[in-house]
Each structure stands twice: as C-alpha cells, then as structure tokens.
Design a protein around this motif. Structure first.
Motif, PDB file in Angstrom:
ATOM      1  N   SER A 175      19.271  -7.349 -20.534  1.00 37.10           N
ATOM      2  CA  SER A 175      19.427  -8.156 -21.743  1.00 37.10           C
ATOM      3  C   SER A 175      20.912  -8.267 -22.042  1.00 37.10           C
ATOM      4  N   GLY A 176      21.284  -9.309 -22.786  1.00 40.00           N
ATOM      5  CA  GLY A 176      22.687  -9.488 -23.131  1.00 40.00           C
ATOM      6  C   GLY A 176      23.124 -10.922 -22.959  1.00 40.00           C
ATOM      7  N   ASN A 177      24.370 -11.190 -23.344  1.00 36.60           N
ATOM      8  CA  ASN A 177      24.913 -12.546 -23.307  1.00 36.60           C
ATOM      9  C   ASN A 177      26.363 -12.520 -22.835  1.00 36.60           C
ATOM     10  N   ASN A 178      26.699 -13.497 -22.020  1.00 40.80           N
ATOM     11  CA  ASN A 178      28.076 -13.685 -21.554  1.00 40.80           C
ATOM     12  C   ASN A 178      28.586 -12.445 -20.816  1.00 40.80           C
ATOM     13  N   ILE A 179      27.939 -12.163 -19.705  1.00 38.52           N
ATOM     14  CA  ILE A 179      28.310 -11.024 -18.859  1.00 38.52           C
ATOM     15  C   ILE A 179      28.756 -11.556 -17.502  1.00 38.52           C
ATOM     16  N   ILE A 180      29.902 -11.094 -17.040  1.00 40.96           N
ATOM     17  CA  ILE A 180      30.469 -11.518 -15.761  1.00 40.96           C
ATOM     18  C   ILE A 180      30.435 -10.342 -14.794  1.00 40.96           C
ATOM     19  N   VAL A 181      29.849 -10.571 -13.622  1.00 43.13           N
ATOM     20  CA  VAL A 181      29.844  -9.580 -12.544  1.00 43.13           C
ATOM     21  C   VAL A 181      30.535 -10.242 -11.355  1.00 43.13           C
ATOM     22  N   ASN A 182      31.686  -9.728 -10.955  1.00 42.99           N
ATOM     23  CA  ASN A 182      32.502 -10.426  -9.964  1.00 42.99           C
ATOM     24  C   ASN A 182      33.135  -9.450  -8.979  1.00 42.99           C
ATOM     25  N   ASN A 183      33.179  -9.874  -7.725  1.00 46.08           N
ATOM     26  CA  ASN A 183      33.875  -9.129  -6.671  1.00 46.08           C
ATOM     27  C   ASN A 183      33.340  -7.707  -6.539  1.00 46.08           C
ATOM     28  N   MET A 184      32.029  -7.628  -6.344  1.00 48.24           N
ATOM     29  CA  MET A 184      31.377  -6.337  -6.150  1.00 48.24           C
ATOM     30  C   MET A 184      31.061  -6.137  -4.670  1.00 48.24           C
ATOM     31  N   TYR A 185      31.140  -4.891  -4.230  1.00 51.56           N
ATOM     32  CA  TYR A 185      30.767  -4.515  -2.872  1.00 51.56           C
ATOM     33  C   TYR A 185      29.651  -3.484  -2.972  1.00 51.56           C
ATOM     34  N   CYS A 186      28.443  -3.892  -2.549  1.00 47.59           N
ATOM     35  CA  CYS A 186      27.245  -3.073  -2.739  1.00 47.59           C
ATOM     36  C   CYS A 186      26.669  -2.699  -1.378  1.00 47.59           C
TER      37      CYS A 186
END
Length: 505
Positions: free
Chosen positions: A345-356
């Motif tokens: 849940s939530g608003n305006n979340i950025i997930v960028n340049n992740m190495y999984c």
C-alpha cells in the motif's frame, strides 16, 4: 614545529599532493566479498567490467557501490571475471580523483596574542573528504589538547546499555561495535529532529527465542548510515529453520522497522547480513530516501539441520513498504529468498536501480484484506532480477477489496526465473494461488515496458489471471522473455504490442 601562515599553507599543499599521488598498485585477482557479488550478478557485471576504466565519470552499478571509493577491489573483481586478465589501467588523473577523498584533518593550535602569527600544525590522515582546522587558544609555551565534553562521550556509544541515553540527548550518534543482547531492540523510534546515526564496526544480535524487532526508527529529517566497512550481522543462522514466519521456531520477524519517518530523511550506505526473517519494514512514512543498501542473506540458501532439505532462510523479504508516500528505494543489492521489494500500500513510491538475486521478484502486493489496500503511482525501473521465482509481479488476494493504479515496470532484466517472468494474478489465498481469480481488487492503468530475459524450463514466460471486469487499461510493450517450458497464459487482452506468446484466451 612552528609555522607562520605561509608555511602552514605549504604544509597543507604537501599533504594534499601526497593524497593524490599514491603509489600505484598492480591489479590482481583476489577472491573476496567484492568478487562474490560480481559473480552473483555476472550477467550484468561482465558487460560493466568490459568497459570499466576507473574514470570519475564512469557510473558504478549498485552491486559495486560499496567499493566505489576502493577502485582496486572493483578492478580485482573484474580481473577475476575476465579470466585473470587485467582491466584498463587508470590514468594518473583518474587515480588522483579516486584518491582525493583521502584528505587531512589539521589540528591547529593558535598561540597567545604575543605570538599570534605562529601555529602548531599536525596533519592526520582520515577518510573524510574535507580539511578541517580546529583552533584552540594556548599560551606561547605549550599546546593545550582538546578535551572531549561529556556530551560527546554520551553520543559515542560502545555498549548497548548506553543507547537509550544517547538517543534521548544527542543528534549525532555513533554506535560502535555494539553487541545486542537477546530479546533486545536498538530503539531509535523517538529520535530528535535532524538526528544522524552512524553504525561503526560490527553490530551483532545475540540469540533469544522470541519475536521482536532488532531496530526501530522514527522521527523527522533523520539520517541513518554506516561507516565504511561496518557490518550489521543479524545472526540469522541461530533462527533459520526453513519456515521463516510460517511456523517453527520463534523468530525476530523484522530486522529494521521504519515507522513514521518523516520530513526529508535518508537511510543509506549500510551492509546487512544474515537477518532472521524480513529485513526492512517501512510503514506510515513519507519523504524517505533509502539507497546504497546491501542485504546479503546468501548464507541462507543452503539447508541446515532444521530445514528438512529446504533453504534455511525463508520469508526473507528485502524491502516491504506499506502506507507510505513519496518514498524512494534505489541503488541497492538484495540477496535473499523472498520478495526483493514488495509494495502492499502507499502512493508515489520509486524503486530504481535494484539488483536482486534469489528473490521472489519486484512485487506489488499481495493487496487486499489489510488495513490499507490502495497502491497508486508506483514505479519499478532500471533493475536486474536474477535466479528468482518471479520477475515483475502484481498480485491480489481472493475475496478482498482494494485499488491498484498507475503502476510502471520499465527496463527490467530478468534471468533464470523459475515461475513467471511477468505475472498479474488475482487468486491469492493464504499465501498461495488458487487458480480461481476474484474481482474485488481493481487493477488499472498498468504500464510494462522493456522487460527482457529468460525463464527456466519449469516456468512460464507470462501469466495474467484477472477477475471478471477488475483489470482495465493494461499496456505492455517491447517485452521479450523466453525459455519457459510451460505455455504462457493470459485471460485479459492487454494494449500494446504484447501477444502473450499467442496465448490470450
């Protein structure tokens, strides 16, 4: 020695020159923690290494960011991946830039007024990036040392028992080599506005048979970070039994809880290993920037005497976000056995340049049946997902309600995925799929672009299972995932040039 103003400047210049002209070391292939990460992410590390020049303008990927100030380690790892052949040798200008972060702290003791033109100058090497001069009045015949104040001692913590006093009084706190007793939490949930906390050395949690958080953080305009080389070791091996939070031994379910972290706050440059179950849990927060984090639970891949042949670590989510706004998780590495990043849940979340690596992928959900079931304006971009169950995923729970809207997955590389390369499904019940979707959670305005890679023989390239009328305006363009031994299956006709391997139904 004594020096006038001109002599002092010359001494500063000499110290600076020494910092930017170190003896050049010959690159060698060394098997270390840097190489371990480069090998895990070699599908992207090898192309990076082929171009790596140690030039200051060259972008270092997230999996190598921990060693951005130690270019020799990056060169060594690249040499190992390159079959023992050295990478390009840095120019003297590049070396100067890379080493200019090693500056000098100068302690300048000013003489009495009768000899004000003289000074005692003592340069001391440090990892700081600044040159700091501290001036202390003294007589002409002696140097008066700076005596630490009680407040400074209070804020530099070397024992767990002293943490509470430091958090109550200080805004610049160092936690140095703390051993945390069992059933104890580093409680920083009521930090003063503007507080900076720095972990140093090794922080280690002792075993206790209970469920409790290891770290709690709350406050406004905070900075939580770690000194170079610091390790937060969760001692997960003492709890791992292959079941995680699904049963078995009692376990600390959350390594670090960020709750009501507000203002302009950051958590960055922290290395965490061997956490028992979930790592970051971020709730009711806003304005938070989480970056340059390494979560290394690779020791949990192997079975142990309690896990019945399964991976010892389980439910080891990297980052879980709920009821949070205007938050960024970026430039980080997650090596684990569950979701790399999951937004419920939530608003305006950025997930960028992740190495999984080894995860369940980059996930929205599962959504539904919780206190907050709205997920809006979320982006997952420029990331790599390797050796995972899923790549890009949206999932909702059966017979619940919720709203998922304006979600973007873009520029995602997936490799060796065992279940679904791209997955949208609405049939989760008790943590698993039923095959019968429900339509209480609306999924709309979804964009998936440039997601490419491979799936194993046991998996499907694409899978979409929507409830009746609950999916709307899903656009998928320029995706190319191959290798799945099971046929793709999509029960919703999307927009764009995506064809679900011809398996729309």
């Amino acid at each position: 020695m004594k020096a006038n103003g001109a002599s002092a400047l010359l001494l500063f210049a000499a110290a600076g020159q020494a910092a930017v002209l170190p003896e050049r070391a010959v690159a060698t292939c060394t098997h270390d923690s840097a190489l371990e990460l480069f090998e895990l992410f070699q599908v992207v590390a090898k192309p990076f290494c082929s171009q790596y020049t140690r030039a200051p303008t060259h972008t270092v990927p997230a999996f190598a960011a921990r060693w951005s100030k130690v270019p020799g380690k990056i060169s060594s790892a690249c040499m190992c991946l390159n079959g023992g052949k050295p990478t390009a040798v840095a120019s003297s200008a590049a070396i100067a830039t890379a080493t200019s972060s090693k500056a000098v702290i100068a302690s300048v003791t000013i003489a009495s007024s009768s000899d004000a033109s003289s000074a005692i100058l003592t340069p001391t090497p440090t990892s700081s990036t600044a040159v700091v001069a501290s001036a202390t009045p003294a007589s002409s015949s002696e140097v008066v040392p700076t005596i630490p104040t009680p407040a400074a001692d209070l804020c530099y913590v070397t024992a767990y028992s002293a943490i509470a006093a430091a958090t109550a009084a200080c805004t610049a706190i160092t936690l140095d080599n703390i051993t945390v007793p069992g059933n104890s939490t580093i409680d920083m949930s009521k930090l003063k506005t503007g507080t900076k906390v720095t972990f140093k050395g090794t922080t280690f949690w002792e075993y206790f048979d209970a469920n409790y958080p290891f770290i709690k953080v709350g406050g406004t305009d905070l900075e939580i970070t770690a000194a170079e080389g610091a390790i937060l070791d969760g001692n997960g091996q003492s709890w791992w039994d292959g079941l995680g939070s699904n049963g078995g031994m009692k376990k600390p379910n959350h390594f670090i809880e960020l709750t009501k972290v507000l203002g302009s706050s950051s958590v960055h440059d922290i290395y965490i290993q061997n956490y028992p179950v979930h790592c970051f849990t971020i709730t009711n927060s806003a304005g938070l920037d989480v970056h340059h984090i390494t979560l290394n639970n690779s020791a949990g891949y192997a079975p142990n005497e309690r896990s019945n042949g399964l991976a010892a670590s389980h439910n080891s989510d990297g980052f879980d976000l709920a009821s949070s706004n205007d938050t960024t998780v970026r430039d980080s590495v997650v090596i684990n056995q569950d979701d790399c990043v999951a937004v419920t849940s939530g608003n305006n979340i950025i997930v960028n340049n992740m190495y999984c690596n080894g995860s369940h992928g980059l996930s929205i959900g599962s959504v539904g049946g919780k206190s907050n079931n709205n997920v809006t304006n979320i982006s997952f971009t420029n990331s790599v997902v390797l050796n995972a169950e899923n790549g890009a995923r949206i999932k909702s729970n059966s017979n619940t309600t919720g709203f998922i809207s304006n979600i973007l997955f873009e520029n995602i590389r997936v490799e060796n995925i065992s279940i679904y390369g791209i997955d949208i499904q609405q049939d989760y019940l008790n943590g698993g799929p039923t095959g019968s979707p429900t339509n209480g959670v609306i999924i709309r305005d979804i964009k998936i672009r440039n997601v490419t890679g491979t799936v194993t023989e046991e998996g499907r390239n694409y899978y979409i299972l929507c409830g009746a009328g609950s999916c709307k305006n899903i656009t998928i363009n320029d995706v190319d995932i191959s290798g799945g031994g099971k046929p793709s299956a999509c029960n919703f006709q999307t927009n764009g040039n995506f064809d679900c391997d011809g398996k729309f139904y």
